[in-house]
Scaffold this active site. Structure first.
Site, PDB file in Angstrom:
ATOM      1  N   SER A 296      -5.115   1.615 -12.334  1.00  0.00           N
ATOM      2  CA  SER A 296      -5.436   1.579 -13.252  1.00  0.00           C
ATOM      3  C   SER A 296      -5.351   2.973 -13.728  1.00  0.00           C
ATOM      4  CB  SER A 296      -6.705   0.962 -14.101  1.00  0.00           C
ATOM      5  OG  SER A 296      -8.118   1.500 -13.218  1.00  0.00           O
TER       6      SER A 296
ATOM      7  N   HIS B 188      -9.170  -5.415  -8.351  1.00  0.00           N
ATOM      8  CA  HIS B 188      -8.648  -4.299  -9.406  1.00  0.00           C
ATOM      9  C   HIS B 188     -10.289  -4.788 -11.031  1.00  0.00           C
ATOM     10  CE1 HIS B 188      -9.217   0.056 -10.811  1.00  0.00           C
ATOM     11  NE2 HIS B 188      -7.967   0.077 -10.826  1.00  0.00           N
TER      12      HIS B 188
ATOM     13  N   ARG C 237     -22.461   2.831  -7.953  1.00  0.00           N
ATOM     14  CA  ARG C 237     -22.372   1.830  -9.166  1.00  0.00           C
ATOM     15  C   ARG C 237     -22.977   0.665  -8.577  1.00  0.00           C
ATOM     16  NH1 ARG C 237     -16.392   2.092 -10.596  1.00  0.00           N
ATOM     17  NH2 ARG C 237     -15.937   1.729  -8.206  1.00  0.00           N
TER      18      ARG C 237
ATOM     19  N   ASP D 164     -17.859  -4.184  -8.767  1.00  0.00           N
ATOM     20  CA  ASP D 164     -18.191  -5.694  -9.072  1.00  0.00           C
ATOM     21  C   ASP D 164     -18.292  -6.333  -8.536  1.00  0.00           C
ATOM     22  OD1 ASP D 164     -15.884  -4.439 -10.843  1.00  0.00           O
ATOM     23  OD2 ASP D 164     -14.789  -4.661  -9.572  1.00  0.00           O
TER      24      ASP D 164
HETATM   25  N1  HAX Z   1     -13.658 -10.386   1.804  1.00  0.00           N
HETATM   26  C1  HAX Z   1     -12.419 -10.274   2.419  1.00  0.00           C
HETATM   27  N2  HAX Z   1     -11.050  -9.212   3.386  1.00  0.00           N
HETATM   28  C2  HAX Z   1     -11.029  -8.176   2.880  1.00  0.00           C
HETATM   29  C3  HAX Z   1     -12.077  -7.428   2.179  1.00  0.00           C
HETATM   30  C4  HAX Z   1     -13.107  -8.570   1.540  1.00  0.00           C
HETATM   31  N3  HAX Z   1     -13.919  -7.699   0.358  1.00  0.00           N
HETATM   32  N4  HAX Z   1     -11.614  -6.759   1.632  1.00  0.00           N
HETATM   33  C5  HAX Z   1     -10.759  -6.321   2.311  1.00  0.00           C
HETATM   34  N5  HAX Z   1     -10.468  -7.278   3.233  1.00  0.00           N
HETATM   35  C6  HAX Z   1      -9.495  -7.446   3.991  1.00  0.00           C
HETATM   36  C7  HAX Z   1      -8.043  -7.250   3.193  1.00  0.00           C
HETATM   37  O1  HAX Z   1      -7.169  -8.393   2.024  1.00  0.00           O
HETATM   38  C8  HAX Z   1      -7.159  -7.219   4.622  1.00  0.00           C
HETATM   39  O2  HAX Z   1      -6.242  -7.859   4.545  1.00  0.00           O
HETATM   40  P1  HAX Z   1      -5.449  -8.373   5.212  1.00  0.00           P
HETATM   41  O3  HAX Z   1      -4.072  -6.959   6.192  1.00  0.00           O
HETATM   42  O4  HAX Z   1      -4.811  -9.817   6.020  1.00  0.00           O
HETATM   43  O5  HAX Z   1      -4.049  -8.180   4.499  1.00  0.00           O
HETATM   44  C9  HAX Z   1      -8.078  -5.778   5.626  1.00  0.00           C
HETATM   45  O6  HAX Z   1      -8.870  -6.336   4.530  1.00  0.00           O
HETATM   46  C10 HAX Z   1      -8.155  -4.741   5.537  1.00  0.00           C
HETATM   47  O7  HAX Z   1      -8.389  -4.197   3.931  1.00  0.00           O
HETATM   48  P2  HAX Z   1      -8.781  -2.967   3.888  1.00  0.00           P
HETATM   49  O8  HAX Z   1      -8.077  -2.032   4.348  1.00  0.00           O
HETATM   50  O9  HAX Z   1     -10.432  -3.208   4.305  1.00  0.00           O
HETATM   51  O10 HAX Z   1      -9.023  -2.595   2.260  1.00  0.00           O
HETATM   52  P3  HAX Z   1      -8.319  -2.217   1.164  1.00  0.00           P
HETATM   53  O11 HAX Z   1      -8.151  -1.046   0.698  1.00  0.00           O
HETATM   54  O12 HAX Z   1      -6.342  -3.100   1.991  1.00  0.00           O
HETATM   55  O13 HAX Z   1      -8.196  -3.319  -0.038  1.00  0.00           O
HETATM   56  C11 HAX Z   1      -9.478  -3.863  -1.688  1.00  0.00           C
HETATM   57  C12 HAX Z   1      -9.429  -2.882  -0.445  1.00  0.00           C
HETATM   58  C13 HAX Z   1     -11.343  -3.635  -2.223  1.00  0.00           C
HETATM   59  C14 HAX Z   1      -8.637  -4.489  -2.784  1.00  0.00           C
HETATM   60  C15 HAX Z   1     -10.286  -5.558  -0.696  1.00  0.00           C
HETATM   61  O14 HAX Z   1     -11.819  -4.456   0.210  1.00  0.00           O
HETATM   62  C16 HAX Z   1     -10.608  -6.260  -1.373  1.00  0.00           C
HETATM   63  O15 HAX Z   1      -9.418  -7.192  -1.828  1.00  0.00           O
HETATM   64  N6  HAX Z   1     -12.322  -6.719  -2.358  1.00  0.00           N
HETATM   65  C17 HAX Z   1     -12.222  -7.860  -3.124  1.00  0.00           C
HETATM   66  C18 HAX Z   1     -11.932  -7.642  -4.471  1.00  0.00           C
HETATM   67  C19 HAX Z   1     -12.552  -6.241  -5.023  1.00  0.00           C
HETATM   68  O16 HAX Z   1     -13.608  -6.096  -5.015  1.00  0.00           O
HETATM   69  N7  HAX Z   1     -12.118  -5.596  -5.620  1.00  0.00           N
HETATM   70  C20 HAX Z   1     -12.839  -4.936  -7.049  1.00  0.00           C
HETATM   71  C21 HAX Z   1     -12.984  -3.052  -6.060  1.00  0.00           C
HETATM   72  C22 HAX Z   1     -13.215  -2.578  -6.695  1.00  0.00           C
HETATM   73  C23 HAX Z   1     -12.391  -2.378  -7.850  1.00  0.00           C
HETATM   74  O17 HAX Z   1     -10.631  -1.649  -8.292  1.00  0.00           O
HETATM   75  N8  HAX Z   1     -13.369  -2.581  -9.052  1.00  0.00           N
HETATM   76  O18 HAX Z   1     -12.431  -2.355  -9.994  1.00  0.00           O
END
Ligand code: HAX
Length: 426
Positions: free
Chosen positions: A234, A264, A319, A365
């Site tokens: 964002s 996000h 948080r 979250d």
């Molecule tokens: N559950 C399952 N798999 C997960 C995971 C989770 N909670 N977190 C990371 N992974 C996976 C990723 O999908 C990625 O898989 P691929 O290589 O197969 O695509 C792998 O682990 C490596 O990811 P990472 O390097 O640990 O994390 P990223 O920086 O790529 O992504 C995310 C960060 C927040 C997007 C990710 O942890 C996620 O999707 N979490 C769940 C959604 C979530 O809670 N989002 C909110 C984040 C906070 C925020 O911005 N709030 O607004």
């Protein structure tokens, strides 16, 4: 009498500008990052390529706003947080009064916004309604009007600040109206000219909850989500759009569109949905063994566990801790909150065993939805709107800072696969 926010910012900006310009002049050629092909193809994770002074997120520590760690910010309210983000200081009593009044006098929303929201399809996502409402007010932009009349670029920040105050002041009314319209809660509640941001938002939502407790939660919500440095979707989206000198109405609406993604800001809606689905399946608060089964099924289906993991953090999000402590204090026996507690005890241990996952810990979250749900705000597709209400302050403060130091248009270079290959295959 306290200096107006404009005078205060003018003084600060004079210093920030000369400090930054002298620094870049002296050290501009100093190298601060190397970038690998994996980083380019991996969302530029870990590349120090953006400037942002409003907050930092050290991976082992989490959110620090203008030098103050999240755990020391939990008693602030939204007005104080916004002042801190803008100026880098907490307001004195006089400054607080002046700033709070500057927001109060800007809180009334143009009538056409209500007509636009009412005309939208009844099943529109609340985030679509919010983004549309902000964009629809673009014609009110002070920056756009003054830009057209030819103001000097050194004054851009002033009109961006004017837009920032106008948008942030109006968003509680707009967000509350979206809640009442979208979920058929009856007539819209008029803003109270004397109430502060969070107080007025609670009043306009019209939720039947213990007012002091719910207000404390909303205050915490407004502070905790307000900023998370400059590289999250964002903030970065908003900054890129704003860098083209599109005004803050355009850029904030764009930032909200990014916040609406499930990886996000929408993760708070997704996390609560996941918890409620598990509770439904197991007929009440699930045991840790049942949660384990569900987590494994979610992962096997190729889905993420919402509320867990982070692109930057490598510890429990402070948080999350702040909201978790809130739940522990006020309603530790609530069935949904207890499911959050059990999930927190189970998920990190499972995620730690998956090598590709960088951070097994909960982010903000994972818990917020359960707290809102407890107070009767059960329409979880609405939760990201509340995140946006708070994040608007960070987006606004970052835009003012960027205009203040004359940040140019963002334009990194992209190159094709053949170029990358040419770098390694000689
Ligand atoms: N559950 C399952 N798999 C997960 C995971 C989770 N909670 N977190 C990371 N992974 C996976 C990723 O999908 C990625 O898989 P691929 O290589 O197969 O695509 C792998 O682990 C490596 O990811 P990472 O390097 O640990 O994390 P990223 O920086 O790529 O992504 C995310 C960060 C927040 C997007 C990710 O942890 C996620 O999707 N979490 C769940 C959604 C979530 O809670 N989002 C909110 C984040 C906070 C925020 O911005 N709030 O607004």
């Amino acid at each position: 009498m306290a200096a107006s926010i404009f005078d205060k910012m003018a003084e600060k900006i004079e210093f920030w500008r000369s400090d930054m310009s002298a620094f870049v002049k002296e050290h501009g050629e100093h190298k601060v990052a190397d970038v690998t092909i994996s980083q380019v193809m991996g969302g530029l994770r870990g590349v120090n390529a953006l400037w942002c002074d409003t907050s930092v997120v050290p991976k082992e520590q989490g959110l620090i706003i203008r030098g103050i760690p999240m755990q020391d910010l939990t008693d602030l309210n939204g007005v104080q947080a916004f002042y801190l983000l803008l100026t880098g200081e907490l307001p004195t009593d006089e400054e607080y009064h002046e700033f709070s009044t500057a927001l109060k006098i800007r809180k009334f929303v143009p009538y056409y916004v209500w007509e636009i929201l009412k005309a939208m399809p009844k099943d529109s996502h609340p985030m679509t309604m919010l983004s549309t409402a902000v964009l629809s007010m673009q014609k009110e932009s002070n920056f756009a009007h003054h830009y057209e009349s030819g103001i000097h670029k050194s004054e851009y920040w002033r009109y961006t600040l004017e837009d920032a105050l106008n948008i942030v002041a109006k968003l509680p009314s707009i967000a509350a109206a979206i809640y009442r319209l979208r979920y058929n809660k009856g007539e819209l509640v008029q803003p109270d000219p004397d109430m502060r941001l969070s107080e007025d938002f609670v009043h306009m939502l019209g939720i039947d909850a213990p007012q002091n407790e719910f207000l404390s939660l909303i205050r915490l919500f407004l502070v905790a989500h307000s900023d998370h440095e400059g590289g999250n979707v964002s903030s970065f989206t908003s900054a890129v759009v704003n860098s083209a000198l599109s005004d803050l109405y355009y850029s904030m609406s764009a930032g909200f569109n990014g916040l609406a993604g499930p990886l996000h800001g929408l993760a708070n809606q997704e996390a609560l949905k996941w918890l409620l689905d598990v509770m439904k399946k197991f007929n009440g608060t699930p045991t840790k063994e049942q949660i384990e089964i569900e987590v494994n099924e979610t992962l096997a289906a190729g889905h993420v566990i919402p509320g867990y993991g982070h692109a930057v953090l490598r510890v429990v999000d402070p948080r999350f801790t702040a909201f978790y402590n809130f739940g522990k204090l006020h309603f530790p026996e609530d069935t949904v909150f207890k499911t959050v507690v059990h999930t927190f005890e189970v998920v990190p241990e499972i995620l730690k065993k998956i090598p590709k996952i960088q951070n097994p810990w909960p982010n903000v979250d994972a818990v917020t939805g359960s707290l809102l749900y407890h107070y009767g705000l059960k329409e979880f597709s609405y939760y990201t709107v509340m995140f946006a209400l708070s994040r608007s302050m960070g987006l606004a403060a970052q835009a003012v800072m960027n205009r203040a130091i004359g940040m140019p248009i963002v334009r990194p270079k992209s190159v094709p696969t053949s170029w990358f290959k040419s770098q390694v295959i000689k």
